[in-house]
Motif scaffolding. Structure first.
Motif, PDB file in Angstrom:
ATOM      1  N   LEU A  89       0.834  -1.204   0.000  1.00 16.81           N
ATOM      2  CA  LEU A  89       0.000   0.000   0.000  1.00 16.81           C
ATOM      3  C   LEU A  89       0.873   1.261   0.000  1.00 16.81           C
ATOM      4  CD1 LEU A  89      -2.832  -0.989   2.529  1.00 16.81           C
ATOM      5  CD2 LEU A  89      -2.925  -0.991   0.027  1.00 16.81           C
ATOM      6  N   ASP A  90       2.008   1.193   0.699  1.00 16.41           N
ATOM      7  CA  ASP A  90       2.946   2.319   0.655  1.00 16.41           C
ATOM      8  C   ASP A  90       3.423   2.547  -0.788  1.00 16.41           C
ATOM      9  OD1 ASP A  90       2.811   2.879   3.356  1.00 16.41           O
ATOM     10  OD2 ASP A  90       4.472   1.549   3.868  1.00 16.41           O
ATOM     11  N   LEU A  91       3.544   1.448  -1.534  1.00 16.03           N
ATOM     12  CA  LEU A  91       3.929   1.584  -2.948  1.00 16.03           C
ATOM     13  C   LEU A  91       2.898   2.414  -3.712  1.00 16.03           C
ATOM     14  CD1 LEU A  91       5.804   0.675  -5.362  1.00 16.03           C
ATOM     15  CD2 LEU A  91       4.247  -1.275  -5.641  1.00 16.03           C
ATOM     16  N   THR A  92       1.614   2.140  -3.472  1.00 17.41           N
ATOM     17  CA  THR A  92       0.574   2.899  -4.197  1.00 17.41           C
ATOM     18  C   THR A  92       0.562   4.371  -3.782  1.00 17.41           C
ATOM     19  OG1 THR A  92      -1.248   2.522  -2.612  1.00 17.41           O
ATOM     20  CG2 THR A  92      -0.890   0.830  -4.296  1.00 17.41           C
ATOM     21  N   ALA A  93       1.101   4.669  -2.586  1.00 12.19           N
ATOM     22  CA  ALA A  93       1.109   6.055  -2.095  1.00 12.19           C
ATOM     23  C   ALA A  93       2.211   6.888  -2.744  1.00 12.19           C
ATOM     24  CB  ALA A  93       1.268   6.076  -0.575  1.00 12.19           C
ATOM     25  N   THR A  94       2.993   6.285  -3.637  1.00  8.60           N
ATOM     26  CA  THR A  94       4.046   7.064  -4.302  1.00  8.60           C
ATOM     27  C   THR A  94       3.482   7.956  -5.404  1.00  8.60           C
ATOM     28  OG1 THR A  94       4.576   5.209  -5.790  1.00  8.60           O
ATOM     29  CG2 THR A  94       5.903   5.421  -3.784  1.00  8.60           C
ATOM     30  N   VAL A  95       2.189   7.823  -5.694  1.00 12.69           N
ATOM     31  CA  VAL A  95       1.513   8.867  -6.487  1.00 12.69           C
ATOM     32  C   VAL A  95       0.908   9.822  -5.460  1.00 12.69           C
ATOM     33  CG1 VAL A  95      -0.259   9.443  -8.175  1.00 12.69           C
ATOM     34  CG2 VAL A  95       0.972   7.280  -8.364  1.00 12.69           C
ATOM     35  N   VAL A  96       1.458  11.013  -5.367  1.00 13.88           N
ATOM     36  CA  VAL A  96       1.027  11.971  -4.345  1.00 13.88           C
ATOM     37  C   VAL A  96      -0.078  12.848  -4.921  1.00 13.88           C
ATOM     38  CG1 VAL A  96       1.742  13.839  -2.815  1.00 13.88           C
ATOM     39  CG2 VAL A  96       3.323  11.955  -3.318  1.00 13.88           C
ATOM     40  N   GLY A  97      -1.230  12.858  -4.230  1.00 18.08           N
ATOM     41  CA  GLY A  97      -2.352  13.669  -4.703  1.00 18.08           C
ATOM     42  C   GLY A  97      -2.951  13.110  -5.979  1.00 18.08           C
ATOM     43  N   ARG A  98      -3.249  11.823  -5.961  1.00 17.53           N
ATOM     44  CA  ARG A  98      -3.757  11.110  -7.137  1.00 17.53           C
ATOM     45  C   ARG A  98      -4.929  11.822  -7.820  1.00 17.53           C
ATOM     46  NH1 ARG A  98      -3.147   5.691  -8.931  1.00 17.53           N
ATOM     47  NH2 ARG A  98      -1.521   4.953  -7.577  1.00 17.53           N
ATOM     48  N   TYR A  99      -5.771  12.484  -7.041  1.00 20.08           N
ATOM     49  CA  TYR A  99      -6.982  13.094  -7.599  1.00 20.08           C
ATOM     50  C   TYR A  99      -6.789  14.560  -7.957  1.00 20.08           C
ATOM     51  CZ  TYR A  99      -8.785   8.935  -5.327  1.00 20.08           C
ATOM     52  OH  TYR A  99      -8.977   7.650  -4.924  1.00 20.08           O
ATOM     53  N   ARG A 100      -5.591  15.049  -7.692  1.00 22.60           N
ATOM     54  CA  ARG A 100      -5.359  16.473  -7.962  1.00 22.60           C
ATOM     55  C   ARG A 100      -4.697  16.661  -9.323  1.00 22.60           C
ATOM     56  NH1 ARG A 100      -2.869  16.848  -2.579  1.00 22.60           N
ATOM     57  NH2 ARG A 100      -0.927  17.209  -3.674  1.00 22.60           N
ATOM     58  N   ALA A 101      -4.925  17.835  -9.910  1.00 25.58           N
ATOM     59  CA  ALA A 101      -4.320  18.127 -11.207  1.00 25.58           C
ATOM     60  C   ALA A 101      -2.795  18.187 -11.089  1.00 25.58           C
ATOM     61  CB  ALA A 101      -4.858  19.447 -11.742  1.00 25.58           C
ATOM     62  N   ASP A 102      -2.305  18.582  -9.899  1.00 27.28           N
ATOM     63  CA  ASP A 102      -0.851  18.718  -9.738  1.00 27.28           C
ATOM     64  C   ASP A 102      -0.237  17.495  -9.047  1.00 27.28           C
ATOM     65  OD1 ASP A 102      -1.957  19.057  -7.247  1.00 27.28           O
ATOM     66  OD2 ASP A 102      -0.594  20.661  -6.640  1.00 27.28           O
ATOM     67  N   LYS A 103      -0.818  16.316  -9.297  1.00 26.96           N
ATOM     68  CA  LYS A 103      -0.286  15.102  -8.659  1.00 26.96           C
ATOM     69  C   LYS A 103       1.171  14.884  -9.090  1.00 26.96           C
ATOM     70  CE  LYS A 103      -1.911  11.829 -12.143  1.00 26.96           C
ATOM     71  NZ  LYS A 103      -2.794  10.697 -12.415  1.00 26.96           N
ATOM     72  N   THR A 104       1.942  14.286  -8.188  1.00 22.18           N
ATOM     73  CA  THR A 104       3.341  14.020  -8.519  1.00 22.18           C
ATOM     74  C   THR A 104       3.637  12.534  -8.354  1.00 22.18           C
ATOM     75  OG1 THR A 104       3.961  14.552  -6.258  1.00 22.18           O
ATOM     76  CG2 THR A 104       4.217  16.299  -7.896  1.00 22.18           C
ATOM     77  N   ASP A 105       4.604  12.054  -9.126  1.00 23.24           N
ATOM     78  CA  ASP A 105       4.991  10.651  -9.082  1.00 23.24           C
ATOM     79  C   ASP A 105       6.362  10.532  -8.424  1.00 23.24           C
ATOM     80  OD1 ASP A 105       5.630   8.002  -9.502  1.00 23.24           O
ATOM     81  OD2 ASP A 105       4.629   7.940 -11.451  1.00 23.24           O
ATOM     82  N   GLN A 106       6.403   9.836  -7.288  1.00 22.72           N
ATOM     83  CA  GLN A 106       7.671   9.673  -6.581  1.00 22.72           C
ATOM     84  C   GLN A 106       8.488   8.509  -7.140  1.00 22.72           C
ATOM     85  OE1 GLN A 106       6.142   9.481  -2.517  1.00 22.72           O
ATOM     86  NE2 GLN A 106       6.821  11.597  -2.181  1.00 22.72           N
ATOM     87  N   LEU A 107       7.983   7.874  -8.191  1.00 22.41           N
ATOM     88  CA  LEU A 107       8.747   6.828  -8.898  1.00 22.41           C
ATOM     89  C   LEU A 107       8.931   7.245 -10.359  1.00 22.41           C
ATOM     90  CD1 LEU A 107       7.242   3.436  -7.605  1.00 22.41           C
ATOM     91  CD2 LEU A 107       9.148   4.762  -6.682  1.00 22.41           C
ATOM     92  N   ALA A 108       9.427   8.444 -10.553  1.00 22.34           N
ATOM     93  CA  ALA A 108       9.526   8.971 -11.916  1.00 22.34           C
ATOM     94  C   ALA A 108      10.743   8.432 -12.661  1.00 22.34           C
ATOM     95  CB  ALA A 108       9.570  10.496 -11.886  1.00 22.34           C
ATOM     96  N   ASP A 109      11.819   8.137 -11.934  1.00 24.99           N
ATOM     97  CA  ASP A 109      13.030   7.663 -12.631  1.00 24.99           C
ATOM     98  C   ASP A 109      13.822   6.706 -11.736  1.00 24.99           C
ATOM     99  OD1 ASP A 109      14.325   9.241 -10.757  1.00 24.99           O
ATOM    100  OD2 ASP A 109      14.526  10.939 -12.130  1.00 24.99           O
ATOM    101  N   SER A 110      14.976   6.300 -12.242  1.00 25.85           N
ATOM    102  CA  SER A 110      15.821   5.331 -11.554  1.00 25.85           C
ATOM    103  C   SER A 110      16.178   5.781 -10.129  1.00 25.85           C
ATOM    104  CB  SER A 110      17.091   5.109 -12.383  1.00 25.85           C
ATOM    105  OG  SER A 110      18.021   4.352 -11.673  1.00 25.85           O
TER     106      SER A 110
END
Ligand code: ZN
Length: 185
Positions: free
Chosen positions: A15-36
């Motif tokens: 579940l912590d893995l799924t939380a790496t998309v921060v603010g999933r429902y917001r327009a300014d959501k960020t991905d904490q797994l963007a790169d290596s």
């Protein structure tokens, strides 16, 4: 709990893995797994094997694919429709060799045997955690944080089973303060 700017609030590493998309429902959501670098930083923070060097973009994409499969299978409103492809993604990773726990010489402490393919072992461990969560009779305890724009899921293990926030300090107090301000107005 936060480590290295990452959120570990759910009580389950899948579940912590799924939380790496921060603010999933917001327009300014960020991905904490963007790169290596992101992936290695997250694996280190969660205590899973991670490589010394970089990983390929494909590997990062695979980690995100596993994350989204787990998200859809577990999410309270999405989990009623099961996509066989999501099941296949989780099963494929879960079938690979996991991290091997080893006893230290004193037989009272342990360490993880260095995985030959660390990212594979880490994703396997995450997928296995998802299997246990989904098939272990505890899925009903998985909820999404009650703060509207939070989107973090957690496993409620409290006795009354009425936990509402992923994190009291981050979300619960904020919601309470908002309610209090509304009452004052
Ligand atoms: Zn929250």
């Amino acid at each position: 709990m936060e480590r290295d700017g990452l959120r570990f609030r759910s009580g389950r590493m899948c579940l912590d893995l799924t939380a790496t998309v921060v603010g999933r429902y917001r327009a300014d959501k960020t991905d904490q797994l963007a790169d290596s670098d992101d992936l290695i930083r997250w694996l280190r923070a969660v205590g899973l094997p991670h490589p010394r060097g970089r990983v390929t973009d494909d590997t990062v994409a695979q980690a995100r694919e596993l994350r989204e499969a787990v998200y859809r299978l577990v999410h309270p409103t999405l989990r009623h429709t099961v996509d066989p492809e999501d099941v296949a993604v989780v099963n494929t990773w879960a079938a690979l060799p996991d991290v091997a726990p080893q006893l230290a010489g004193d037989a009272r402490s342990s360490y993880q045997l260095a995985a030959r393919r660390p990212v594979e072992a880490a994703l396997s461990a995450l997928a296995r955690d998802a299997v246990l969560l989904l098939a272990g009779g505890i899925l009903a305890g998985v909820r999404e944080c009650a703060r509207a724009d939070c989107s973090v899921m957690f496993l409620d293990t409290s006795r009354p089973g009425q936990r509402r926030w992923c994190d009291m300090a981050a979300c619960g107090n904020q919601a309470k303060a908002r309610r209090h301000r509304a009452q004052l107005r």
